[in-house]
Design a protein around this motif. Structure first.
Motif, PDB file in Angstrom:
ATOM      1  N   THR A 164     -34.089  34.077 -45.971  1.00  0.00           N
ATOM      2  CA  THR A 164     -35.379  34.377 -45.480  1.00  0.00           C
ATOM      3  C   THR A 164     -36.255  33.382 -44.918  1.00  0.00           C
ATOM      4  OG1 THR A 164     -36.453  34.408 -47.741  1.00  0.00           O
ATOM      5  CG2 THR A 164     -35.654  36.589 -46.965  1.00  0.00           C
ATOM      6  N   ARG A 165     -35.858  31.928 -45.262  1.00  0.00           N
ATOM      7  CA  ARG A 165     -36.725  30.821 -44.601  1.00  0.00           C
ATOM      8  C   ARG A 165     -36.860  31.032 -43.105  1.00  0.00           C
ATOM      9  NH1 ARG A 165     -34.198  28.323 -41.256  1.00  0.00           N
ATOM     10  NH2 ARG A 165     -35.588  26.576 -41.464  1.00  0.00           N
ATOM     11  N   ARG A 166     -38.053  30.308 -42.842  1.00  0.00           N
ATOM     12  CA  ARG A 166     -38.355  30.239 -41.491  1.00  0.00           C
ATOM     13  C   ARG A 166     -39.285  29.135 -41.445  1.00  0.00           C
ATOM     14  NH1 ARG A 166     -41.970  35.448 -39.814  1.00  0.00           N
ATOM     15  NH2 ARG A 166     -43.355  35.447 -41.711  1.00  0.00           N
ATOM     16  N   SER A 167     -39.393  28.520 -40.103  1.00  0.00           N
ATOM     17  CA  SER A 167     -40.264  27.352 -39.799  1.00  0.00           C
ATOM     18  C   SER A 167     -41.463  27.764 -39.561  1.00  0.00           C
ATOM     19  CB  SER A 167     -39.779  26.480 -38.719  1.00  0.00           C
ATOM     20  OG  SER A 167     -38.347  25.880 -39.105  1.00  0.00           O
ATOM     21  N   ARG A 168     -42.563  27.079 -39.753  1.00  0.00           N
ATOM     22  CA  ARG A 168     -43.805  27.430 -39.385  1.00  0.00           C
ATOM     23  C   ARG A 168     -44.357  26.272 -38.248  1.00  0.00           C
ATOM     24  NH1 ARG A 168     -42.207  30.414 -42.935  1.00  0.00           N
ATOM     25  NH2 ARG A 168     -43.557  31.308 -44.734  1.00  0.00           N
ATOM     26  N   ALA A 202     -43.581  23.577 -42.665  1.00  0.00           N
ATOM     27  CA  ALA A 202     -42.703  22.575 -41.923  1.00  0.00           C
ATOM     28  C   ALA A 202     -42.077  23.060 -40.642  1.00  0.00           C
ATOM     29  CB  ALA A 202     -41.982  22.105 -43.077  1.00  0.00           C
ATOM     30  N   ASN A 203     -41.756  21.979 -39.837  1.00  0.00           N
ATOM     31  CA  ASN A 203     -41.207  22.269 -38.619  1.00  0.00           C
ATOM     32  C   ASN A 203     -40.325  21.135 -37.940  1.00  0.00           C
ATOM     33  OD1 ASN A 203     -42.694  23.454 -35.261  1.00  0.00           O
ATOM     34  ND2 ASN A 203     -40.826  23.789 -36.092  1.00  0.00           N
ATOM     35  N   TRP A 204     -39.409  21.111 -37.454  1.00  0.00           N
ATOM     36  CA  TRP A 204     -38.469  20.129 -36.854  1.00  0.00           C
ATOM     37  C   TRP A 204     -38.671  20.184 -35.403  1.00  0.00           C
ATOM     38  CZ3 TRP A 204     -32.268  20.365 -37.785  1.00  0.00           C
ATOM     39  CH2 TRP A 204     -31.767  19.307 -37.090  1.00  0.00           C
ATOM     40  N   LEU A 205     -39.242  19.056 -35.088  1.00  0.00           N
ATOM     41  CA  LEU A 205     -39.674  18.835 -33.424  1.00  0.00           C
ATOM     42  C   LEU A 205     -39.072  17.456 -33.049  1.00  0.00           C
ATOM     43  CD1 LEU A 205     -43.423  19.888 -33.470  1.00  0.00           C
ATOM     44  CD2 LEU A 205     -41.245  21.368 -33.104  1.00  0.00           C
ATOM     45  N   THR A 206     -38.919  17.627 -31.836  1.00  0.00           N
ATOM     46  CA  THR A 206     -38.349  16.193 -31.038  1.00  0.00           C
ATOM     47  C   THR A 206     -39.185  16.115 -29.908  1.00  0.00           C
ATOM     48  OG1 THR A 206     -36.696  17.600 -29.867  1.00  0.00           O
ATOM     49  CG2 THR A 206     -35.900  16.127 -31.888  1.00  0.00           C
ATOM     50  N   GLY A 207     -38.828  16.363 -28.724  1.00  0.00           N
ATOM     51  CA  GLY A 207     -39.499  16.258 -27.403  1.00  0.00           C
ATOM     52  C   GLY A 207     -39.098  15.342 -26.792  1.00  0.00           C
ATOM     53  N   GLU A 225     -41.433  36.744 -37.212  1.00  0.00           N
ATOM     54  CA  GLU A 225     -39.906  36.442 -37.353  1.00  0.00           C
ATOM     55  C   GLU A 225     -39.403  36.433 -35.977  1.00  0.00           C
ATOM     56  OE1 GLU A 225     -37.951  35.041 -38.582  1.00  0.00           O
ATOM     57  OE2 GLU A 225     -36.514  36.294 -40.071  1.00  0.00           O
ATOM     58  N   ARG A 226     -38.643  35.488 -35.614  1.00  0.00           N
ATOM     59  CA  ARG A 226     -38.032  35.147 -34.481  1.00  0.00           C
ATOM     60  C   ARG A 226     -36.544  36.044 -34.402  1.00  0.00           C
ATOM     61  NH1 ARG A 226     -37.369  29.551 -32.545  1.00  0.00           N
ATOM     62  NH2 ARG A 226     -35.041  29.404 -32.398  1.00  0.00           N
ATOM     63  N   PRO A 227     -35.977  36.552 -33.467  1.00  0.00           N
ATOM     64  CA  PRO A 227     -34.751  37.172 -33.364  1.00  0.00           C
ATOM     65  C   PRO A 227     -33.569  36.234 -34.047  1.00  0.00           C
ATOM     66  CG  PRO A 227     -35.531  37.409 -31.233  1.00  0.00           C
ATOM     67  CD  PRO A 227     -36.393  36.281 -32.104  1.00  0.00           C
ATOM     68  N   ARG A 228     -33.011  36.731 -34.891  1.00  0.00           N
ATOM     69  CA  ARG A 228     -31.676  35.938 -35.571  1.00  0.00           C
ATOM     70  C   ARG A 228     -30.358  36.174 -34.975  1.00  0.00           C
ATOM     71  NH1 ARG A 228     -34.318  31.305 -37.631  1.00  0.00           N
ATOM     72  NH2 ARG A 228     -36.212  32.134 -38.372  1.00  0.00           N
ATOM     73  N   PRO A 229     -29.607  35.257 -34.966  1.00  0.00           N
ATOM     74  CA  PRO A 229     -28.061  35.630 -34.423  1.00  0.00           C
ATOM     75  C   PRO A 229     -27.475  36.691 -35.206  1.00  0.00           C
ATOM     76  CG  PRO A 229     -28.459  33.187 -35.015  1.00  0.00           C
ATOM     77  CD  PRO A 229     -29.674  33.890 -35.718  1.00  0.00           C
TER      78      PRO A 229
HETATM   79  C1  LIG Z   1     -32.975  18.981 -33.131  1.00  0.00           C
HETATM   80  C2  LIG Z   1     -33.985  19.994 -32.910  1.00  0.00           C
HETATM   81  C3  LIG Z   1     -35.166  19.718 -32.097  1.00  0.00           C
HETATM   82  C4  LIG Z   1     -36.152  20.483 -31.849  1.00  0.00           C
HETATM   83  N1  LIG Z   1     -37.282  20.373 -31.144  1.00  0.00           N
HETATM   84  C5  LIG Z   1     -38.332  21.208 -30.947  1.00  0.00           C
HETATM   85  C6  LIG Z   1     -39.593  20.715 -30.294  1.00  0.00           C
HETATM   86  O1  LIG Z   1     -39.590  19.821 -29.785  1.00  0.00           O
HETATM   87  N2  LIG Z   1     -40.268  21.839 -30.192  1.00  0.00           N
HETATM   88  C7  LIG Z   1     -40.321  23.131 -30.384  1.00  0.00           C
HETATM   89  O2  LIG Z   1     -40.997  24.070 -30.214  1.00  0.00           O
HETATM   90  N3  LIG Z   1     -39.115  23.594 -31.201  1.00  0.00           N
HETATM   91  C8  LIG Z   1     -38.282  22.385 -31.531  1.00  0.00           C
HETATM   92  N4  LIG Z   1     -37.127  22.931 -32.337  1.00  0.00           N
HETATM   93  C9  LIG Z   1     -37.041  24.339 -32.729  1.00  0.00           C
HETATM   94  C10 LIG Z   1     -37.714  24.754 -34.089  1.00  0.00           C
HETATM   95  O3  LIG Z   1     -37.688  23.353 -34.951  1.00  0.00           O
HETATM   96  C11 LIG Z   1     -37.194  25.451 -34.894  1.00  0.00           C
HETATM   97  O4  LIG Z   1     -35.824  25.563 -34.652  1.00  0.00           O
HETATM   98  C12 LIG Z   1     -37.734  27.115 -34.765  1.00  0.00           C
HETATM   99  O5  LIG Z   1     -39.090  27.037 -34.668  1.00  0.00           O
HETATM  100  C13 LIG Z   1     -37.209  28.038 -35.510  1.00  0.00           C
HETATM  101  O6  LIG Z   1     -36.872  27.498 -36.588  1.00  0.00           O
HETATM  102  P1  LIG Z   1     -36.481  28.408 -38.018  1.00  0.00           P
HETATM  103  O7  LIG Z   1     -35.035  28.954 -37.654  1.00  0.00           O
HETATM  104  O8  LIG Z   1     -36.322  27.315 -38.961  1.00  0.00           O
HETATM  105  O9  LIG Z   1     -37.371  29.315 -38.305  1.00  0.00           O
HETATM  106  C14 LIG Z   1     -36.080  21.720 -32.466  1.00  0.00           C
HETATM  107  C15 LIG Z   1     -35.005  22.203 -33.285  1.00  0.00           C
HETATM  108  C16 LIG Z   1     -34.060  21.273 -33.412  1.00  0.00           C
HETATM  109  C17 LIG Z   1     -32.735  21.648 -34.382  1.00  0.00           C
END
Ligand SMILES: Cc1cc2nc3c(=O)[nH]c(=O)nc-3n(C[C@H](O)[C@H](O)[C@H](O)COP(=O)(O)O)c2cc1C
Length: 192
Positions: A14-18, A136-141, A177-181
């Motif tokens: 059930t986990r998902r990013s914020r 928590a949220n994993w971002l790059t850019g 919730e976002r669509p999941r595989p």
């Molecule tokens: C390597 C990597 C980089 C990411 N960079 C971004 C980003 O820069 N901006 C963004 O909106 N989402 C980015 N994402 C997507 C989100 O971190 C995340 O996958 C999405 O919000 C759904 O997450 P969840 O499956 O944990 O709910 C990135 C994901 C990964 C794996």
């Protein structure tokens, strides 16, 4: 017989990013962050190379990096929209952990396996933060992939690069919730 851990499995199912832009203060202090970093460090790592490290970015550091995003974006000729989107990611943040991939020379462990290990650390860190009750949220850019930004902003050396910034804070709203595989369609089963 397997010994199930239903709470752990339920979390994973059930986990998902914020979204980072919905996170606010308070953020974890050092004591709260250490178990999260410790859990992240407990990630698969072929050859025990520890091909990663953490840089914890507090508010003032994030604001400094936001200025550097601006400067680098202009040097690289990026569009104002590109620059502003990336700058805001830093300027609006209160805490982010940069997971740094650190390539270790090895005759046995291919570079790509070290990259995978750093990626695994990012997910483990994200999950540990979520399991601790933080958003928590994993971002790059684009700045994450700019070696000069990494060098000037974070002091990265050759062989190091940003695997991800894990933003951590207090969630203000749960995202839809976002669509999941479709796991009915993805696995290939080979029986013989
Ligand atoms: C390597 C990597 C980089 C990411 N960079 C971004 C980003 O820069 N901006 C963004 O909106 N989402 C980015 N994402 C997507 C989100 O971190 C995340 O996958 C999405 O919000 C759904 O997450 P969840 O499956 O944990 O709910 C990135 C994901 C990964 C794996």
């Amino acid at each position: 017989m397997p010994q199930p851990n239903p709470a752990a499995l339920d979390f994973l199912l059930t986990r998902r990013s914020r979204p980072a832009k919905t996170l606010t203060t308070p953020v974890p202090d050092r004591d709260a962050l250490m178990p999260i970093l410790t859990a992240a460090g407990r990630s698969p790592d072929h050859g025990k190379l520890e091909p990663w490290r953490f840089i914890v970015l507090e508010r003032a550091a994030l604001l400094r990096l936001a200025d550097l995003v601006d400067a680098r974006g202009n040097e690289l000729g990026r569009t104002p929209e590109d620059i502003e989107k990336a700058r805001a990611q830093y300027a609006n943040a209160h805490l982010a952990v940069a997971v740094i991939e650190v390539q270790k020379p090895s005759e046995k462990i291919p570079a790509i396996e070290q990259t995978y290990s750093a990626g695994a650390v990012c997910l483990a860190l994200l999950n540990a933060a979520l399991a601790s009750g933080w958003g928590a949220n994993w971002l790059t850019g684009w700045p994450s992939h700019d070696a000069e930004f990494a060098h000037q902003g974070l002091g990265l050396a050759d062989g190091e690069r940003i695997a991800g910034l894990i933003h951590i804070g207090t969630e203000t709203s749960a995202p839809p919730e976002r669509p999941r595989p479709d796991l009915g369609a993805i696995p290939q089963w080979i029986s013989e």
